[in-house]
Design an enzyme around this catalytic site. Sequence first.
Site, PDB file in Angstrom:
ATOM      1  N   THR A 293       0.892  -1.226  -0.062  1.00  0.00           N
ATOM      2  CA  THR A 293       0.026  -0.180  -0.099  1.00  0.00           C
ATOM      3  C   THR A 293       0.837   1.421  -0.042  1.00  0.00           C
ATOM      4  OG1 THR A 293      -0.059   0.540   2.314  1.00  0.00           O
ATOM      5  CG2 THR A 293      -1.507  -1.160   1.545  1.00  0.00           C
ATOM      6  N   ASP A 294       0.213   2.386  -0.255  1.00  0.00           N
ATOM      7  CA  ASP A 294       0.973   3.782  -0.074  1.00  0.00           C
ATOM      8  C   ASP A 294       0.759   4.007   1.393  1.00  0.00           C
ATOM      9  OD1 ASP A 294       2.261   6.044  -0.249  1.00  0.00           O
ATOM     10  OD2 ASP A 294       1.261   6.543  -2.246  1.00  0.00           O
ATOM     11  N   TYR A 295       1.443   4.956   1.939  1.00  0.00           N
ATOM     12  CA  TYR A 295       1.139   5.377   3.406  1.00  0.00           C
ATOM     13  C   TYR A 295       0.151   5.613   3.791  1.00  0.00           C
ATOM     14  CZ  TYR A 295       3.761   7.802   7.273  1.00  0.00           C
ATOM     15  OH  TYR A 295       4.302   8.199   8.441  1.00  0.00           O
ATOM     16  N   GLY A 297      -2.425   3.718   3.373  1.00  0.00           N
ATOM     17  CA  GLY A 297      -3.690   3.447   2.358  1.00  0.00           C
ATOM     18  C   GLY A 297      -4.758   2.606   2.964  1.00  0.00           C
TER      19      GLY A 297
END
Length: 775
Positions: A293-295, A297
């Site tokens: 995931t992104d930060y 997310g």
Amino acid sequence: MKRLSLLAVASVSALLASASPKGETPTTTPRDMDTFISELMSKMTVEEKIGQLNLPVTGEIVTGQAKSSDVAKLIEQGLVGGLFNLKGVERIRDVQRLAVENSRLGIPLLFGMDVIHGYETVFPIPLGLSCSWDMDAVEESARIAATEASADGICWTFSPMVDISRDPRWGRVSEGSGEDPFLGAAIARAMVRGYQGADRATQLQADNQIMACVKHFALYGASEAGRDYNTVDMSRNRMYNEYFLPYQAAVEAGAGSVMASFNEVDGVPATANRWLMTDLLRDQWKFDGFVVTDYTGIYEMIAHGIGDLQQVSARALEAGVDMDMVSNGFVGTLKKSLDEGKISMAYVDQACRRILEAKWKLGLFDNPYKYCDLKRPAKEVFNAEHRAAARRIAAGSFVLLKNEPAQAGQAPVLPLKKQGTVAVIGPMGNSRSNMPGTWSVAARLNDYPSLYEGLKEVAGKKVEVLYAKGSNLMSDAKQEENSTMFGRSLNRDNRTDQELLDEALAVAARADVIVAALGESSEMSGESSSRSDIGIPDTQRRLLEALLQTGKPVVLTLFAGRPMTLDWEQENVPAILNVWFGGSEAAYAIGDVLFGDVNPSGKLSMTFPRNVGQIPLYYNHKNTGRPLEQGHWFTKFRSNYLDVPNEPLYAFGYGLSYTTFQYSDIRLDKTQMNQNGEITATVTLTNTGSRDGAEVVQLYLRDRVGSITRPVQELKGFQKVFLKAGESREVSFKITADLLKFYDYDLDFVCEPGDFDVMIGGSSDRVKTARITLL
């Protein structure tokens, strides 16, 4: 070492014991990896498997305190799969030792970092780098970044960012490669090769190769209103034809990981979108790495409105996401979901296996300290060879937007002569920390020369270089604070605007030529740095007007992380050199170009609009049923504006040189082909000026009639050609059916018989044209 218990796996122990020398990965077959990981997973508890899916921030970990931090305790419990943005090989070695020697199974950690456009040797921001149109240079920049990052303990980079964007208000255009999928795909492939290795068969085996992470999957660059993290909504036909190609190219080049985007796709956040992460990425494109995931997310999907943390974590796992960055959703809720029967253990096993496979491919099971050689940084980080490459590559990324005489009858302002007095004036003229540009997290911010300092070195003893700030970045102090974060301060001057201007004019009066260092600060672009007004800020514009009124030749040296609106500047400033943010050696590279030691050769990878009202504006658009006739401004009942032409200020592919190039008409070896044939299109390119230089020759195609509407132009080839003054060379492109293919209404990848326009030239709006037929 605890690692010995992990390796006590029958035949696999013997295999790894006889592996390659320390620091290298053994040559293995997929079966070797599968057997090893299956044996290892049979020894893991459910909690340890979920722990492999956990990617927390480093927290309080510093050298000497690794054993006492909160994250360290999780590592010892086997509840962490990797860490990111921890800098320094000694720190990383100490933390790796915790995982290998203090946890039950001794599974090594991944160490990732946002190595976006260089490590300590910093290259141009990706948008600037894309304007070089030089794939060898792009790959070299990634290779050097991988060498430096790996020498300092990093084995995984959150790059390349391959999102296509047609909206320069979006701050993260600085981190991408512009508006075109064909160019973006070429750059994606080059970046993955640079990070992981050019040979698919041997990628990640050397200790100076690191794992790439393609981001942001998918469509992040199409956010509404150019506002970061915002909604994306488009048809699947548009996804396939206009946005997906760079992601797919990076996957085909071997990228080991993919990062989910923040936005939704078809009404479902990408982080929970099974069609995106499994049906498309794995089943159609055959991606065999892992998805992170992104930060935060996963946590952010609560605000999207699709469930609480337990629900969205389960949805992300079932969609095909393997690692949770920061949210603590997986490590905090998956065991509960398993106990309640809300998810299957098969999904946990699948994700855990993918993380372990990545560690195997990186050689970390063979040697957990592969990237922890304490002797490497002194030799391989920020050395003279890397800095020389960064300087050369930066100079090739600058785009000369305008170069005319300051007064009638004179020569063009650029290049400058190495004599007399040059005044560097503007808030970007003497700021070391802004030179690397946004997303340079490992940079030595104050160790790089400012433009003023660099020009003094490049110009030599016969040139006196003066400096005045001239203005602050912008009038509003609060806006300037928001635009100069992360240690990138411009040191706001508390004098009045008039006092700053008076000082600048006094310096200008002593100079023969003025280098106006204006534009954006480095943090006016990048993540969460969207702008609704993308012109030069107010107080800088007033400074520029005053400098022009002196009658001295003025060169606008434009610092920018995005296309800007420069209609007034194009009309009034004799010379404009867009230098983007060129990295650690930018000051020297700018001097090389300003003084003519390097002939500028950059071409725009993103259209410059005249004003924000034209956005989105991009070259490969489709016609309407009422297109405006080319060369016209306004015709009633046609698709146009009352107050501005449809055309951009600077078109995609545009860029000037200190020399001139002439294109012959296109010569075709034949005008018809079947789907198994090819046609060669050739032009003669001549350097008609007095200087040696490089030209980016661009091939565009247009499908005249299709089963669905087709763009008016599509980039399908390019070559960067160096010619000496007066030299001519034939430049050829082979056109095959593959270049004519597109996704039709049913999303089948087809080429349809009919007529096609072939266009070759130095920019999208200046081409020679011929026609071919596919039978």
